[in-house]
Design a protein around this motif. Sequence first.
Motif, PDB file in Angstrom:
ATOM      1  N   ARG A 431      67.618   1.192 -36.775  1.00 55.72           N
ATOM      2  CA  ARG A 431      67.799   1.899 -35.730  1.00 55.72           C
ATOM      3  C   ARG A 431      66.246   2.460 -35.086  1.00 55.72           C
ATOM      4  NH1 ARG A 431      72.422   4.774 -33.511  1.00 55.72           N
ATOM      5  NH2 ARG A 431      73.938   3.572 -33.691  1.00 55.72           N
ATOM      6  N   GLU A 434      63.786  -1.279 -35.289  1.00 53.13           N
ATOM      7  CA  GLU A 434      64.140  -2.190 -34.173  1.00 53.13           C
ATOM      8  C   GLU A 434      65.123  -1.851 -33.269  1.00 53.13           C
ATOM      9  OE1 GLU A 434      64.252  -6.476 -35.138  1.00 53.13           O
ATOM     10  OE2 GLU A 434      63.806  -6.058 -37.114  1.00 53.13           O
ATOM     11  N   PRO A 435      64.898  -0.786 -32.561  1.00 49.71           N
ATOM     12  CA  PRO A 435      65.743  -0.013 -31.741  1.00 49.71           C
ATOM     13  C   PRO A 435      66.419  -0.888 -30.722  1.00 49.71           C
ATOM     14  CG  PRO A 435      63.621   0.542 -31.171  1.00 49.71           C
ATOM     15  CD  PRO A 435      63.490  -0.169 -32.408  1.00 49.71           C
ATOM     16  N   THR A 436      65.580  -1.874 -29.853  1.00 47.69           N
ATOM     17  CA  THR A 436      66.097  -2.763 -28.945  1.00 47.69           C
ATOM     18  C   THR A 436      66.881  -4.054 -29.294  1.00 47.69           C
ATOM     19  OG1 THR A 436      64.103  -3.921 -28.980  1.00 47.69           O
ATOM     20  CG2 THR A 436      64.105  -2.000 -27.753  1.00 47.69           C
ATOM     21  N   ARG A 437      67.064  -4.317 -30.434  1.00 41.47           N
ATOM     22  CA  ARG A 437      67.731  -5.276 -30.969  1.00 41.47           C
ATOM     23  C   ARG A 437      69.242  -5.312 -30.654  1.00 41.47           C
ATOM     24  NH1 ARG A 437      67.163  -9.855 -34.080  1.00 41.47           N
ATOM     25  NH2 ARG A 437      64.986  -9.087 -34.576  1.00 41.47           N
ATOM     26  N   ARG A 438      69.868  -6.290 -30.190  1.00 37.98           N
ATOM     27  CA  ARG A 438      71.210  -6.313 -29.609  1.00 37.98           C
ATOM     28  C   ARG A 438      72.160  -5.804 -30.767  1.00 37.98           C
ATOM     29  NH1 ARG A 438      75.370 -10.124 -29.981  1.00 37.98           N
ATOM     30  NH2 ARG A 438      77.100  -9.978 -28.525  1.00 37.98           N
ATOM     31  N   ARG A 442      77.832  -0.184 -32.017  1.00 37.23           N
ATOM     32  CA  ARG A 442      76.804   0.805 -32.548  1.00 37.23           C
ATOM     33  C   ARG A 442      77.562   2.130 -33.095  1.00 37.23           C
ATOM     34  NH1 ARG A 442      71.674   0.836 -30.065  1.00 37.23           N
ATOM     35  NH2 ARG A 442      71.417   3.055 -30.260  1.00 37.23           N
TER      36      ARG A 442
END
Length: 517
Positions: A431, A434-438, A442
Amino acid sequence: MIFGRVKPLDAILATAEKKSLHRSLGALQLTLLGVGAIIGTGIFVLTAEAAQKAGPGMMISFVIAGAVCAVAALCYSELASMVPVSGSAYTYTYAVMGELLAWMVGWALILEYAVAASAVSVGWSGYFVGQLGGWFGITLPQEIIAGPYAGGIINLPAVVIALLITGLLVVGTSESAKVNAVLVAIKVTALTAFIILSLPVMQMENFEPFMPQGWGDGSGAGVIGAAASIFFAYVGFDAVSTAAEETKNPQRNVPIGLIGSLAICTVFYMLVAAGAIGSPIGSQPVTGTDGSWLAPGSTELAARCAAISAAAAEPLSCSKEALAHVLRQIGYLNVGNLIGLAAFLALPSVILVMIYGQTRMFFVMARDGLLPEKLSTIHPKWKTPHVITIITGLGVTFAAAFLPVGKLADIANAGTLFAFFMVAIAVMRLRKTEPTRRRPFRAPLLFVVAPLTMIGCVVLYWFLPPDAKLVLPGWGAIGLVLYFAYGFRKSHLGRGLVDVPEHTAYEEVDPPVPGTR
């Protein structure tokens, strides 16, 4: 730098992203999938162990174990939806924590699958012996139906079933989805019948004292000690976790499926436990002549059980087929035999899945160069990984031949708890890094849920029996020696081979994934 060897997620996902999965599963389907995967095995083979550790307090033990599984499942689901490839916790750790810790997780999972298969083999043996006695009046000598811990020499039925399942996997046999559905129906029907017949005749005085061993003291006894063992009854929820990619509206439906299936199974297990506790034989732990508590799987308990059973009804803690035994004591002799028959028919499929899962872990690790590829030699006729399947089967057989079911389940749980602990760390770190990874799913309140998972895993591990706690670091030390002797030098990632295809010959010859637990 061994901690710097992190396998890029893009490399791991290279093949998975080539195939898009059709989203067709709703909340109800996921819940039913989870119930089918979870329910059955642990309650059939570990009820007696739980009674000896916690007495009637084992009802609370089921709640504790289910709660830890629930928070672990949410962490597991987020990673499973992001990295939908084989290898589970090993793959997740490789992508986030690095090669060394990934190796340790994979090594722990190998222990989990193999020892769990041994535990179920021993559990099946108890029901097999009960079937011979219940239907045909045949009594086998103690020397060939129990290991040295119970005054025997070898558990021959457990040896036979473990070798038989190994042979089936070597020649490429797999379990169809229809067969698995039938087996799930048999397990659920058997447990439902047990609840319907046992609850109306409960003797409420059997619930006192409710917690004869208290919460526990780290020796394996007590309510939390029983929860650490009963944890085995819930492992299987990953069937829901790994289905996130095929789920409609996963953000809503995955937690419903996870929490719903775990809640249903927990209530189911508590009702079964209540029926067993309220039966004429009760569920109070067997004590020594001096009133001291006796550990499950010990020679002292086996001797005490033999003495008691010779003069009166066999206590629940002494039974190798607990649920069938309870119904016989209530007066439902034939129904009790049918409950035993249900376990006899359903448990071999679990052994098959466990051994299959262990060989899959070997495959994934060999694919990454951490284990010799010779281990994954393919049989020219059967097109199966016969070498590693045979090695696995022999290890499973040896443990089943000489160790009691409770000790085996505790050892398997130690490996599982370590893997879940690492998954909780991995999902939090991912998290941040790589907060922007799909993320199709969640985990809600992750920085509350993941620490709770870690705390739960540590607490349950601490309350395992001392010998089970020591097996994991001992096994880990062996793993470290093997890693630095071979894997560190031969690792594909360490040699710069990060673009190794995800679908290699290993997976192409693999038999279809059998139905889950």
